[in-house]
Design a protein around this motif. Structure first.
Motif, mmCIF file in Angstrom:
data_model
loop_
_atom_site.group_PDB
_atom_site.id
_atom_site.type_symbol
_atom_site.label_atom_id
_atom_site.label_comp_id
_atom_site.label_asym_id
_atom_site.label_seq_id
_atom_site.Cartn_x
_atom_site.Cartn_y
_atom_site.Cartn_z
ATOM 1 N N GLU A 1 -14.564 7.803 10.473
ATOM 2 C CA GLU A 1 -14.045 7.938 12.277
ATOM 3 C C GLU A 1 -13.226 8.016 11.914
ATOM 4 N N LYS A 2 -11.989 8.086 10.871
ATOM 5 C CA LYS A 2 -10.244 8.702 10.990
ATOM 6 C C LYS A 2 -10.475 9.275 9.535
ATOM 7 N N ALA A 3 -10.844 9.993 8.935
ATOM 8 C CA ALA A 3 -10.805 10.826 8.165
ATOM 9 C C ALA A 3 -10.090 11.911 8.677
ATOM 10 N N GLU A 4 -9.513 11.892 9.973
ATOM 11 C CA GLU A 4 -8.684 13.189 10.683
ATOM 12 C C GLU A 4 -7.648 12.531 10.489
ATOM 13 N N SER A 5 -7.543 11.703 11.132
ATOM 14 C CA SER A 5 -6.602 10.380 11.165
ATOM 15 C C SER A 5 -4.500 10.762 9.572
ATOM 16 N N LYS A 6 -3.593 11.052 10.356
ATOM 17 C CA LYS A 6 -2.436 10.733 9.108
ATOM 18 C C LYS A 6 -3.242 9.294 9.095
ATOM 19 N N ALA A 7 -2.656 9.226 7.473
ATOM 20 C CA ALA A 7 -2.438 7.857 7.198
ATOM 21 C C ALA A 7 -1.685 7.199 7.479
ATOM 22 N N LYS A 8 -0.254 7.719 7.808
ATOM 23 C CA LYS A 8 0.872 6.792 8.564
ATOM 24 C C LYS A 8 0.107 6.087 10.225
ATOM 25 N N ASP A 9 -0.384 6.797 10.413
ATOM 26 C CA ASP A 9 -1.184 6.451 11.887
ATOM 27 C C ASP A 9 -2.249 5.398 12.111
ATOM 28 N N LEU A 10 -2.649 4.763 10.774
ATOM 29 C CA LEU A 10 -3.625 4.080 10.269
ATOM 30 C C LEU A 10 -2.581 2.685 10.258
ATOM 31 N N THR A 11 -4.080 1.382 11.088
ATOM 32 C CA THR A 11 -2.714 0.254 11.339
ATOM 33 C C THR A 11 -3.229 -0.723 9.921
ATOM 34 N N ILE A 12 -2.522 -1.600 9.025
ATOM 35 C CA ILE A 12 -1.785 -1.754 7.962
ATOM 36 C C ILE A 12 -3.265 -2.401 7.484
ATOM 37 N N MET A 13 -3.836 -2.521 8.009
ATOM 38 C CA MET A 13 -5.718 -2.938 6.891
ATOM 39 C C MET A 13 -6.333 -1.877 6.446
ATOM 40 N N ARG B 1 -4.941 1.172 6.404
ATOM 41 C CA ARG B 1 -4.460 1.469 4.870
ATOM 42 C C ARG B 1 -4.835 0.743 3.975
ATOM 43 N N LYS B 2 -4.893 -0.022 3.882
ATOM 44 C CA LYS B 2 -5.341 -0.998 2.646
ATOM 45 C C LYS B 2 -6.944 -0.531 2.440
ATOM 46 N N TRP B 3 -7.575 -0.183 3.344
ATOM 47 C CA TRP B 3 -9.186 -0.234 2.573
ATOM 48 C C TRP B 3 -8.854 1.346 2.347
ATOM 49 N N LEU B 4 -7.927 2.259 2.746
ATOM 50 C CA LEU B 4 -7.599 3.204 2.082
ATOM 51 C C LEU B 4 -7.092 3.453 1.357
ATOM 52 N N GLU B 5 -6.088 2.929 0.775
ATOM 53 C CA GLU B 5 -6.242 2.284 -1.231
ATOM 54 C C GLU B 5 -6.908 2.572 -1.630
ATOM 55 N N VAL B 6 -7.867 2.225 -0.912
ATOM 56 C CA VAL B 6 -9.460 1.018 -2.268
ATOM 57 C C VAL B 6 -9.766 2.713 -2.045
ATOM 58 N N PHE C 1 -4.567 -7.468 -3.609
ATOM 59 C CA PHE C 1 -5.577 -6.784 -2.206
ATOM 60 C C PHE C 1 -4.927 -7.316 -0.790
ATOM 61 N N MET C 2 -5.123 -8.845 -0.938
ATOM 62 C CA MET C 2 -5.487 -9.080 0.357
ATOM 63 C C MET C 2 -3.797 -9.836 1.029
ATOM 64 N N ALA C 3 -2.653 -9.536 0.274
ATOM 65 C CA ALA C 3 -1.784 -10.107 0.745
ATOM 66 C C ALA C 3 -1.123 -9.488 1.585
ATOM 67 N N GLY C 4 -0.817 -10.024 2.945
ATOM 68 C CA GLY C 4 -0.532 -8.723 4.341
ATOM 69 C C GLY C 4 -2.043 -9.474 5.372
ATOM 70 N N LEU C 5 -2.998 -9.318 4.819
ATOM 71 C CA LEU C 5 -3.736 -9.657 5.587
ATOM 72 C C LEU C 5 -4.239 -10.471 5.994
ATOM 73 N N VAL D 1 0.521 -1.442 0.326
ATOM 74 C CA VAL D 1 -0.033 0.285 0.202
ATOM 75 C C VAL D 1 0.723 1.065 0.295
ATOM 76 N N ARG D 2 0.428 2.031 -0.671
ATOM 77 C CA ARG D 2 1.351 3.546 -0.784
ATOM 78 C C ARG D 2 -0.081 4.662 -0.662
ATOM 79 N N PRO D 3 -0.467 4.831 0.399
ATOM 80 C CA PRO D 3 -0.627 6.157 0.732
ATOM 81 C C PRO D 3 -0.310 7.239 0.221
ATOM 82 N N PHE D 4 -0.688 8.457 0.825
ATOM 83 C CA PHE D 4 0.169 9.670 0.928
ATOM 84 C C PHE D 4 -0.432 9.845 3.055
#
Lengths: 242, 329
Positions: free
Chosen positions: A129-141, A143-148, A164-168, A85-88
């Motif tokens: 609920e995570k709208a205002e959280s930085k992407a780097k502070d999210l969990t791996i999963m 972040r995957k959701w965010l990428e989608v 998409f499922m790798a790492g889950l 995953v590569r979120p900003f």
């Protein structure tokens, strides 16, 4: 919707993808599977314009996109996600999806439209609920959701999901499969690259099997996994014979 | 219309005080010190658009400052109206960035930084060869020289750059720039035209540096034409920005105040070593406090909040790592 005609990619002496052709209709979910190094990810990069083709043509939505740049292809509604995953990372979840809505196929030029659309999409993947959280502070999963979500915010017509499922973990995979079905329910066609066969059989109506850059089988998942050539590609010839 | 936050009220009051100051005092020392602070703030803020927001480290920023000052000064002394001269300086600086950007953006990261540094140095040496003599303001201009108009011109230029940076924080263009900074491939995948965004940022950054150069040409009485192309203008701007807080609106402003006061003190007491001190300071900031003074302030606020909060321990566990200016907007 997507028609791929004889695409080939040669890296020096190595042919990573060899004369691959397939077609995807509107609203379909198609899996692209194959052992490691079979050219799945390369095929993805070729279709989405991330690396240039050596040969072949790609048509999307009735238009040729063979030589277009990746951002032009994304803007036409063909959006890819990344295997890792590569979120900003230093932007908020909302900013991430707003960029998707502004620059993607949706082309939302007003900030408030992009914000509303972004909040809707975050709600769809359960990240409101995570709208205002930085992407780097999210969990791996997350972040995957965010990428989608970032890809969905651009209202694509076709989504390319790269492993998409790798790492889950096993308990998260059903949620991922459910999300894929919901995205498909919005009328978005999907191609999934995966080497976990189980994840594919639960979601795809059709799979394309690659080995050493060439297509070796195509069809319904349950038929394909019985195909001797597929078994030999994954497990070796000895298993195919038994 | 957004509501007025305490931060906005304070900012407006400071801007108002700076606007009224020349009416209250005619102490040239104070005005000069502030003017030099505006100069650094303007250079750092304009660098910030390409470096802080778009993530492209340009070590040749002085070239655009230099082009702005050169064109403005030559046209103005050649008899053109000052406003037209300064506008031309900005435009030529912006055009130069457009011409340089296309080949330079084939380079990434460190290579882009080195390329821009080489470009600026080549330009500095060339200008030094073509125009080797000092440029002086005409005697009638010197006779009627007043600091206040120079002060206002530089202040206006800085306020304009700050306004643009605030706009970037809340616009499609600004988000696109930050997307490019964070991850070029991911930006491309969602439809961002990476080269186009970089070019826009570069031209904006150079245009605004040229504007600060124009104001400098109006202010400075006598200098060698290639002086404004000197690498120190690039490096000082970057030091100011990193000390203040890169990628934020207020970072370059706080950084410039800090920088000019410290430089003034050092030049008076430790002449000759102030560059060394700034070099060390830059290294320390980057290593210990990558978000600069803005991050330090955020950390202090966070620390106070945690220690006042009844659920102290819980907060400490979930305390997030901070990043330049993350609580700013």
């Amino acid at each position: 919707m997507l028609r791929v005609e004889g695409i080939t990619k040669q890296f020096g002496g190595l042919i990573a993808v060899n004369n691959l052709s397939f077609e995807i209709g509107k609203g379909q979910i198609v899996g692209l599977i194959g052992p490691n190094g079979s050219g799945k990810s390369t095929a993805f990069k070729l279709i989405s314009g991330f690396i240039p083709l050596t040969n072949g043509r790609v048509y999307f939505d009735g238009e040729e996109i063979t030589n277009l740049q990746s951002h032009q292809i994304a803007r036409r509604g063909l959006t890819r996600t990344f295997q890792l995953v590569r979120p900003f990372a230093h932007l908020t979840a909302l900013q991430n999806v707003m960029i998707g809505g502004q620059y993607g196929h949706a082309a939302l030029s007003h900030m408030h439209d992009a914000k509303d659309n972004g909040m809707d999409v975050l709600a769809q993947v359960g990240l409101a609920e995570k709208a205002e959280s930085k992407a780097k502070d999210l969990t791996i999963m997350e972040r995957k959701w965010l990428e989608v979500a970032r890809a969905l915010a651009g209202r694509p017509k076709l989504l390319l999901l790269d492993e998409f499922m790798a790492g889950l973990n096993p308990s998260e995979i059903p949620q991922a499969i459910d999300l894929i079905h919901r995205i498909n329910g919005m009328g978005i066609s999907i191609i999934i690259v995966e080497h976990i066969i189980k994840a594919i059989t639960g979601t795809c109506e059709r799979v394309i099997v690659l080995n050493a850059g060439s297509k070796i089988a195509e069809g319904h998942p349950t038929d394909v996994v019985r195909n001797p050539e597929v078994i030999s590609a994954y497990l070796g010839r000895r298993y195919a014979e038994n | 219309m957004p509501k007025l936050t305490p931060r906005m009220i304070i900012s407006l009051l400071i801007a108002l005080a700076l606007l009224l100051l020349p009416l209250i005092t005619d102490d040239d020392n104070i005005l000069t010190l502030l003017l030099l602070t505006f100069l650094m703030a303007g250079l750092a803020s304009s660098w910030n658009i390409l470096g802080g927001y778009t993530g492209q480290v340009n070590l040749g920023h002085a070239a655009f400052f230099g082009i702005g000052s050169l064109i403005t000064r030559q046209m103005w002394l050649g008899g053109w109206p000052f406003a037209l001269s300064m506008a031309s300086g900005c435009v030529v600086a912006g055009l130069a960035a457009a011409v340089i950007g296309l080949p330079a953006f084939r380079l990434k990261g460190t290579y882009f930084a080195i390329g821009t540094l080489a470009m600026a140095e080549a330009l500095r040496i060339t200008i030094g060869n073509i125009l080797p003599t000092v440029t002086n303001l005409p005697t009638e201009v010197i006779r009627n020289y007043e600091l206040a108009p120079r002060y206002y011109l530089m202040l206006t230029a800085v306020l304009l750059i700050v306004a643009i940076t605030i706009y970037l924080n809340n616009s499609k263009l600004g988000l696109g720039m930050m997307a490019v900074r964070e991850d070029e491939d991911a930006a491309r995948a969602v439809g961002v035209n990476v080269l186009r965004v970089k070019m826009i940022a570069f031209v904006m950054s150079a245009f605004l540096a040229g504007m600060i150069g124009g104001a400098y040409a109006f202010y400075f009485v006598s200098y060698y034409p290639n002086f404004t192309f000197g690498p120190l203008f690039s490096f000082d701007a970057i030091t100011v920005l990193y000390v203040g807080g890169v990628g934020t609106v207020v970072g370059p402003l706080i950084g410039s105040v800090f920088f000019v006061i410290l430089r003034d003190m050092l030049v008076k007491n430790l002449q000759g070593v102030h560059q060394l001190v700034f070099g060390l300071l830059f290294i320390v900031v980057v290593l210990v406090l990558p978000g600069g003074l803005v991050e330090a302030w955020d950390r202090i606020k966070q620390y106070v909040r945690i220690n006042q909060s009844p659920t102290k321990n819980q907060h400490r566990e979930t305390k997030a790592q901070t990043y330049p200016g993350e609580n700013l907007h």
